[in-house]
Motif scaffolding. Structure first.
Motif, PDB file in Angstrom:
ATOM      1  N   VAL A 102     -30.761  22.941  68.484  1.00 32.64           N
ATOM      2  CA  VAL A 102     -30.887  22.520  67.196  1.00 32.64           C
ATOM      3  C   VAL A 102     -30.690  20.824  66.896  1.00 32.64           C
ATOM      4  O   VAL A 102     -31.630  20.114  66.227  1.00 32.64           O
ATOM      5  N   LEU A 103     -29.715  20.269  67.225  1.00 31.14           N
ATOM      6  CA  LEU A 103     -29.469  19.043  67.027  1.00 31.14           C
ATOM      7  C   LEU A 103     -30.169  18.097  68.062  1.00 31.14           C
ATOM      8  O   LEU A 103     -30.488  16.796  67.312  1.00 31.14           O
ATOM      9  N   LYS A 104     -31.049  18.605  68.992  1.00 29.62           N
ATOM     10  CA  LYS A 104     -32.044  17.812  69.710  1.00 29.62           C
ATOM     11  C   LYS A 104     -33.104  17.348  68.764  1.00 29.62           C
ATOM     12  O   LYS A 104     -33.800  16.248  69.121  1.00 29.62           O
ATOM     13  N   SER A 105     -33.265  17.998  67.733  1.00 30.45           N
ATOM     14  CA  SER A 105     -34.478  17.558  66.644  1.00 30.45           C
ATOM     15  C   SER A 105     -33.905  16.350  65.886  1.00 30.45           C
ATOM     16  O   SER A 105     -35.103  15.870  65.503  1.00 30.45           O
ATOM     17  N   ALA A 106     -32.966  15.876  65.978  1.00 30.78           N
ATOM     18  CA  ALA A 106     -32.510  14.605  65.314  1.00 30.78           C
ATOM     19  C   ALA A 106     -32.964  13.393  66.188  1.00 30.78           C
ATOM     20  O   ALA A 106     -33.229  13.564  67.546  1.00 30.78           O
ATOM     21  N   ASP A 107     -33.139  12.308  65.872  1.00 31.19           N
ATOM     22  CA  ASP A 107     -33.434  11.109  66.616  1.00 31.19           C
ATOM     23  C   ASP A 107     -32.240  10.401  67.488  1.00 31.19           C
ATOM     24  O   ASP A 107     -32.311  10.040  68.637  1.00 31.19           O
ATOM     25  N   GLU A 108     -30.987  10.539  66.706  1.00 32.80           N
ATOM     26  CA  GLU A 108     -29.858   9.945  67.229  1.00 32.80           C
ATOM     27  C   GLU A 108     -28.673  11.069  66.936  1.00 32.80           C
ATOM     28  O   GLU A 108     -28.688  11.604  65.652  1.00 32.80           O
ATOM     29  N   ILE A 109     -27.952  11.377  67.866  1.00 24.88           N
ATOM     30  CA  ILE A 109     -26.831  12.577  67.676  1.00 24.88           C
ATOM     31  C   ILE A 109     -25.646  11.810  68.030  1.00 24.88           C
ATOM     32  O   ILE A 109     -25.297  11.331  69.135  1.00 24.88           O
ATOM     33  N   ILE A 110     -24.417  11.939  67.270  1.00 26.31           N
ATOM     34  CA  ILE A 110     -23.302  11.585  67.437  1.00 26.31           C
ATOM     35  C   ILE A 110     -22.180  12.722  67.103  1.00 26.31           C
ATOM     36  O   ILE A 110     -22.449  13.616  66.312  1.00 26.31           O
ATOM     37  N   VAL A 111     -21.602  13.219  68.306  1.00 30.26           N
ATOM     38  CA  VAL A 111     -20.630  14.332  68.206  1.00 30.26           C
ATOM     39  C   VAL A 111     -19.112  13.634  68.357  1.00 30.26           C
ATOM     40  O   VAL A 111     -18.773  12.921  69.165  1.00 30.26           O
ATOM     41  N   THR A 112     -18.279  14.295  67.421  1.00 28.69           N
ATOM     42  CA  THR A 112     -16.799  13.743  67.090  1.00 28.69           C
ATOM     43  C   THR A 112     -16.097  14.777  67.971  1.00 28.69           C
ATOM     44  O   THR A 112     -16.448  15.833  68.333  1.00 28.69           O
ATOM     45  N   ALA A 113     -14.936  14.487  67.702  1.00 32.09           N
ATOM     46  CA  ALA A 113     -13.626  15.358  68.207  1.00 32.09           C
ATOM     47  C   ALA A 113     -13.769  16.846  67.531  1.00 32.09           C
ATOM     48  O   ALA A 113     -14.243  16.953  66.385  1.00 32.09           O
ATOM     49  N   ILE A 114     -13.558  17.845  68.283  1.00 28.27           N
ATOM     50  CA  ILE A 114     -13.770  19.053  67.544  1.00 28.27           C
ATOM     51  C   ILE A 114     -12.217  19.276  66.818  1.00 28.27           C
ATOM     52  O   ILE A 114     -11.105  18.965  67.030  1.00 28.27           O
ATOM     53  N   PHE A 115     -12.589  19.719  65.493  1.00 30.88           N
ATOM     54  CA  PHE A 115     -11.682  20.241  64.423  1.00 30.88           C
ATOM     55  C   PHE A 115     -11.166  21.444  64.971  1.00 30.88           C
ATOM     56  O   PHE A 115     -12.086  22.550  64.651  1.00 30.88           O
ATOM     57  N   PRO A 116     -10.059  21.671  65.186  1.00 27.95           N
ATOM     58  CA  PRO A 116      -9.358  23.065  65.936  1.00 27.95           C
ATOM     59  C   PRO A 116      -9.397  24.191  65.132  1.00 27.95           C
ATOM     60  O   PRO A 116      -9.107  25.332  65.019  1.00 27.95           O
ATOM     61  N   GLY A 117      -9.218  23.894  63.620  1.00 28.61           N
ATOM     62  CA  GLY A 117      -8.683  24.731  62.462  1.00 28.61           C
ATOM     63  C   GLY A 117      -7.450  25.462  63.096  1.00 28.61           C
ATOM     64  O   GLY A 117      -6.674  25.152  63.001  1.00 28.61           O
ATOM     65  N   ARG A 118      -7.814  26.928  62.952  1.00 26.43           N
ATOM     66  CA  ARG A 118      -6.441  27.714  63.517  1.00 26.43           C
ATOM     67  C   ARG A 118      -6.137  27.774  64.727  1.00 26.43           C
ATOM     68  O   ARG A 118      -5.119  28.565  65.407  1.00 26.43           O
ATOM     69  N   GLU A 119      -7.128  27.400  65.552  1.00 25.67           N
ATOM     70  CA  GLU A 119      -6.945  27.420  67.035  1.00 25.67           C
ATOM     71  C   GLU A 119      -6.086  26.206  67.853  1.00 25.67           C
ATOM     72  O   GLU A 119      -6.015  25.239  67.224  1.00 25.67           O
ATOM     73  N   LYS A 120      -5.546  26.621  68.944  1.00 24.67           N
ATOM     74  CA  LYS A 120      -4.734  25.874  69.520  1.00 24.67           C
ATOM     75  C   LYS A 120      -5.653  25.036  70.804  1.00 24.67           C
ATOM     76  O   LYS A 120      -6.709  25.670  71.145  1.00 24.67           O
ATOM     77  N   PHE A 121      -5.260  23.736  71.006  1.00 29.53           N
ATOM     78  CA  PHE A 121      -6.016  23.055  71.917  1.00 29.53           C
ATOM     79  C   PHE A 121      -6.484  23.900  73.252  1.00 29.53           C
ATOM     80  O   PHE A 121      -5.488  24.688  73.823  1.00 29.53           O
ATOM     81  N   ASN A 122      -7.707  23.680  73.567  1.00 33.44           N
ATOM     82  CA  ASN A 122      -8.150  24.375  74.812  1.00 33.44           C
ATOM     83  C   ASN A 122      -8.826  23.394  75.645  1.00 33.44           C
ATOM     84  O   ASN A 122      -9.779  23.035  75.421  1.00 33.44           O
ATOM     85  N   PRO A 123      -8.148  23.026  76.655  1.00 35.03           N
ATOM     86  CA  PRO A 123      -8.772  21.976  77.436  1.00 35.03           C
ATOM     87  C   PRO A 123     -10.101  22.240  78.242  1.00 35.03           C
ATOM     88  O   PRO A 123     -10.572  21.603  78.919  1.00 35.03           O
TER      89      PRO A 123
END
Length: 108
Positions: free
Chosen positions: A28-49
């Motif tokens: 889905v994101l490939k349909s954009a011309d430029e894509i920036i992905v930021t850090a994951i917002f973990p919400g209730r989850e713990k860090f998963n390396p």
């Protein structure tokens, strides 16, 4: 917006969701011309390396990049987005703050 450049800025929400929807998100994101992905917002989850936002960037390819820091994202958009470009910010965590930062930089 076929006549405008579309920027998609995505803050993944939860490690498990990124893992489950990695293929769909990249498609889905490939349909954009430029894509920036930021850090994951973990919400209730713990860090998963084992799950990284960079995995999504790798799956999308050359027109995507990982920028963890919201300040750097807003700086890039304010420097590179042109009049009539479409900038869409997606996220469920702190992405609303990123939207505000981009608007402040573009209007200032």
């Amino acid at each position: 917006y076929p006549q405008q450049k579309v920027w998609a800025i995505f803050e993944p929400h939860q490690y498990s969701r990124l893992k489950i929807f990695l293929n769909d998100l990249s498609r889905v994101l490939k349909s954009a011309d430029e894509i920036i992905v930021t850090a994951i917002f973990p919400g209730r989850e713990k860090f998963n390396p084992q799950i990284k936002a960079e995995d999504l960037v790798d799956k999308i390819g050359d027109k995507a990049e990982y920028i963890e820091n919201f300040e750097k994202v807003s700086e890039k958009i304010s420097q590179q987005a042109k009049t009539n470009d479409v900038v869409i910010v997606f996220g469920a965590g702190k992405s609303y703050l990123l939207t505000k930062m981009i608007l402040e930089k573009l209007s200032g």
